[in-house]
Design an enzyme around this catalytic site. Structure first.
Site, PDB file in Angstrom:
ATOM      1  N   TYR A  89      18.866  32.007  -4.396  1.00 36.82           N
ATOM      2  CA  TYR A  89      18.060  32.938  -5.190  1.00 36.82           C
ATOM      3  C   TYR A  89      18.818  33.372  -6.458  1.00 36.82           C
ATOM      4  CZ  TYR A  89      15.303  33.308  -0.890  1.00 36.82           C
ATOM      5  OH  TYR A  89      14.541  33.036   0.211  1.00 36.82           O
ATOM      6  N   TYR A 466       8.185  36.071  -1.308  1.00 39.02           N
ATOM      7  CA  TYR A 466       8.840  37.301  -0.840  1.00 39.02           C
ATOM      8  C   TYR A 466      10.109  37.581  -1.629  1.00 39.02           C
ATOM      9  CZ  TYR A 466      13.141  36.991   2.041  1.00 39.02           C
ATOM     10  OH  TYR A 466      14.441  36.911   2.465  1.00 39.02           O
ATOM     11  N   ARG A 467      10.620  36.569  -2.308  1.00 40.12           N
ATOM     12  CA  ARG A 467      11.900  36.645  -3.007  1.00 40.12           C
ATOM     13  C   ARG A 467      11.964  35.400  -3.888  1.00 40.12           C
ATOM     14  NH1 ARG A 467      17.028  37.098   1.024  1.00 40.12           N
ATOM     15  NH2 ARG A 467      18.689  37.497  -0.457  1.00 40.12           N
TER      16      ARG A 467
HETATM   17  P1  ADP Z   1      24.529  39.022  -0.786  1.00 36.69           P
HETATM   18  O1  ADP Z   1      25.914  38.665  -1.229  1.00 36.69           O
HETATM   19  O2  ADP Z   1      24.460  39.977   0.328  1.00 36.69           O
HETATM   20  O3  ADP Z   1      23.633  37.834  -0.586  1.00 36.69           O
HETATM   21  P2  ADP Z   1      24.289  40.076  -3.420  1.00 36.69           P
HETATM   22  O4  ADP Z   1      25.461  40.937  -3.459  1.00 36.69           O
HETATM   23  O5  ADP Z   1      24.355  38.749  -4.127  1.00 36.69           O
HETATM   24  O6  ADP Z   1      23.835  39.836  -1.950  1.00 36.69           O
HETATM   25  O7  ADP Z   1      23.046  40.893  -3.917  1.00 36.69           O
HETATM   26  C1  ADP Z   1      21.806  40.297  -4.133  1.00 36.69           C
HETATM   27  C2  ADP Z   1      21.094  41.008  -5.250  1.00 36.69           C
HETATM   28  O8  ADP Z   1      20.741  42.322  -4.799  1.00 36.69           O
HETATM   29  C3  ADP Z   1      21.940  41.238  -6.475  1.00 36.69           C
HETATM   30  O9  ADP Z   1      21.811  40.168  -7.388  1.00 36.69           O
HETATM   31  C4  ADP Z   1      21.374  42.518  -7.028  1.00 36.69           C
HETATM   32  O10 ADP Z   1      20.237  42.263  -7.804  1.00 36.69           O
HETATM   33  C5  ADP Z   1      20.950  43.274  -5.806  1.00 36.69           C
HETATM   34  N1  ADP Z   1      22.020  44.185  -5.366  1.00 36.69           N
HETATM   35  C6  ADP Z   1      22.964  43.888  -4.470  1.00 36.69           C
HETATM   36  N2  ADP Z   1      23.766  44.915  -4.261  1.00 36.69           N
HETATM   37  C7  ADP Z   1      23.341  45.908  -5.052  1.00 36.69           C
HETATM   38  C8  ADP Z   1      23.770  47.228  -5.265  1.00 36.69           C
HETATM   39  N3  ADP Z   1      24.794  47.717  -4.600  1.00 36.69           N
HETATM   40  N4  ADP Z   1      23.097  47.976  -6.159  1.00 36.69           N
HETATM   41  C9  ADP Z   1      22.042  47.478  -6.821  1.00 36.69           C
HETATM   42  N5  ADP Z   1      21.587  46.224  -6.644  1.00 36.69           N
HETATM   43  C10 ADP Z   1      22.220  45.440  -5.772  1.00 36.69           C
END
Ligand code: ADP
Length: 521
Positions: A89, A466-467
């Site tokens: 994504y 959904y995403r």
């Molecule tokens: P994971 O590593 O758990 O798959 P990410 O850290 O890549 O997730 O986060 C996915 C998306 O969610 C990010 O690109 C951002 O848009 C949103 N996001 C994640 N963490 C935060 C946060 N702490 N505050 C705001 N948005 C966030």
């Protein structure tokens, strides 16, 4: 050098120096080699189209607030990530070239795990592995719910409304209370966290007055620095069930047989019907099965099923709870599913809640990185772009969409690893990976074209995703057209009110601040 839009190299250098004075020189990254760590390795096309200009990694809430203040002064776009592993994504990739990635993985404290009431409060950098190991080490009788790759952030995944496979699979629904740095730097706690030192932060979502938690999910309105998340009490018994279906046309009847069991709560976790090719992905590289170009030819399927001991479809779900209840429910389930055409006998693997084998995987909240074995499929630098439509849980719909999408994928030269999963009692969210070799530019771009055509088809039926990958957020938002895109207009009015300088994740979810509407694809 990649710069934030409309910023001179001189001002960028000054801004970076200010960021360094806040987080320490070691925690601001501008060099080419360093920035590579935040580029999406699975970008379906040229990832430099949205290249980051820098990354900054604060260690405390106060540092996050100070970074946001600097961003407002220089108009630096900031893209917050928790662990940045949102692969398929977009990974940690921003939507706008020149954005600075705000990496929160240094903030990785598990602040509380409450066994009595079943919740945890975590910071953004806490991964599913971290939380799982913490619970095991303390011998707590709680289960986590994790998505396929266990290295993701508990908080970050809930922010994107990620899905797992236990009864607590809907991560957004399990969220309870947030601490949020707003785009102007103010600090807010939602839910009962709004009361200082409340013991109810992890228990009751609703404060006195409106709730805003949902507004921060899949949006660009706040940086979440703490989150409460509900955890499932360890069940006495866990029974993992599987039924193989030996007919291609059994998909529809199986979905219709599962639906009432999901709706009335007999089956509490996502019940999924996975195609043979969805099963095969993790077991082989494509060229071991078929070395020609394009999708595997239909006429080879019976032979592959036989050689690999696969069935057309494999249905998986679990039962959880007291032994007597699970036994009674197993009887009900056997009766309801046994008459589906081509269904083999239900296979059941039962274990006590505290002795569940690791192989039970996400249905028992066991995190792993096993899902990455699927990346061997396309060859080269194996990647996937996830196409994740939502449908009503209807057999007729599943059959019609399966037929349409299979032909569409094959026309674009891709195999169709279908899974129809009744993720919620009332809908199916069907995460379907488009597998490609990221070093093969032609194939990566073809994956993007397939995604867009498949998405366009959904729109004709009133369905959506959904995403979606960051590369396609504008198109997916655009499809929500009711009353001249009233929902996007509302989101953008709120965006401009909360983030007047437009610094937070411009373009995320297809929501652009006033001054940057030109960025829209
Ligand atoms: P994971 O590593 O758990 O798959 P990410 O850290 O890549 O997730 O986060 C996915 C998306 O969610 C990010 O690109 C951002 O848009 C949103 N996001 C994640 N963490 C935060 C946060 N702490 N505050 C705001 N948005 C966030």
């Amino acid at each position: 050098m990649t710069l934030p839009p409309k910023l001179s190299a001189r001002d960028f250098t000054r801004a970076v120096a200010e960021l360094r004075s806040i987080v320490g020189a070691d925690w601001v990254f501008t060099e080419e080699d360093d920035r590579q760590a935040w580029r999406d390795p699975m970008f379906p096309g040229d990832a430099r189209r949205v290249d980051l200009s820098a990354a900054v990694a604060p260690a405390t809430v106060q540092e996050v607030q100070a970074v946001v203040k600097v961003a407002n002064r220089y108009r630096l776009p900031l893209w917050p990530v928790s662990t940045g592993k949102n692969y398929a994504y977009g990974g940690a990739s921003p939507a706008l070239k020149g954005t600075i990635v705000l990496d929160l993985k240094r903030m990785n404290r598990i602040l509380e795990v409450n066994e009595q009431y079943g919740y945890a409060i975590v910071e953004p950098g806490v991964t599913y592995f971290d939380l799982y190991r913490h619970i095991k080490a303390k011998g707590l009788k709680l289960w986590i719910d994790c998505p396929s790759p266990g290295w993701a952030s508990v908080l970050g995944n809930a922010m994107e409304r990620g899905l797992g496979n236990t009864p607590y699979s809907d991560h957004a629904a399990q969220q309870c209370g947030m601490e949020v740095v707003l785009p102007t730097g103010d600090l807010v706690r939602t839910g009962m966290g709004a009361i200082e030192n409340s013991p109810l932060w992890g228990l009751q979502k609703n404060p006195f007055g409106p709730t805003f938690d949902g507004m921060f999910m899949q949006s660009n309105l706040g940086i979440v620095t703490k989150m409460g998340i509900w955890l499932m009490p360890e069940p006495e018994v866990f029974a993992q069930c599987n039924i193989r279906l030996q007919r291609e046309d059994a998909l529809g009847p199986m979905i219709d047989a599962l639906r009432p069991l999901r709706l009335n709560g007999t089956i509490q976790n996502p019940a999924s019907v996975r195609s043979w090719i969805g099963m095969l992905l993790g077991q082989a590289a494509k060229k071991e099965v078929h070395d020609g170009p394009g999708a595997i030819p239909r006429e080879l399927v019976p032979q592959i099923l036989q050689q690999r001991n696969l069935s057309w479809w494999s249905t998986g779900f679990s039962l959880y709870g007291y032994e007597e209840v699970v036994e009674a429910n197993l009887k009900v389930v056997r009766k309801a599913l046994g008459s589906v055409p081509g269904a083999e006998a239900l296979s059941v693997r039962k274990s006590a809640g505290d002795k569940v084998p690791d192989s039970a995987g996400t249905q028992a909240g066991v995190p792993s990185l096993g899902a990455f074995s699927t990346l061997n499929w396309p060859g080269g630098r194996g990647s996937h772009l996830d196409f994740s439509p939502v449908y009503e849980p209807s057999g007729a719909v599943a059959m019609a969409e399966y037929q349409f999408m299979r032909e569409l994928f094959e026309r674009h030269g891709f195999d169709f690893p279908a899974t129809y999963s009744i993720t919620s009692p009332r809908y199916m969210a069907c995460v379907t990976p488009i597998m490609f070799d990221a070093d093969n530019r032609q194939q990566a771009e073809a994956a993007g074209r397939l995604f867009l055509e498949a998405h366009q088809h959904l729109g004709t039926k009133g369905y959506g995703l959904y995403r979606a990958h960051v590369a396609f957020m504008d198109q997916v938002q655009q499809a929500q057209g009711f009353n001249q895109h009233a929902l996007r207009r509302l989101s953008e009015r709120i965006k401009d009110a909360l983030d007047p300088q437009g610094i937070l994740a411009p373009g995320k979810q297809g929501i652009w601040p006033k001054a940057m509407k030109g960025g829209r694809a």
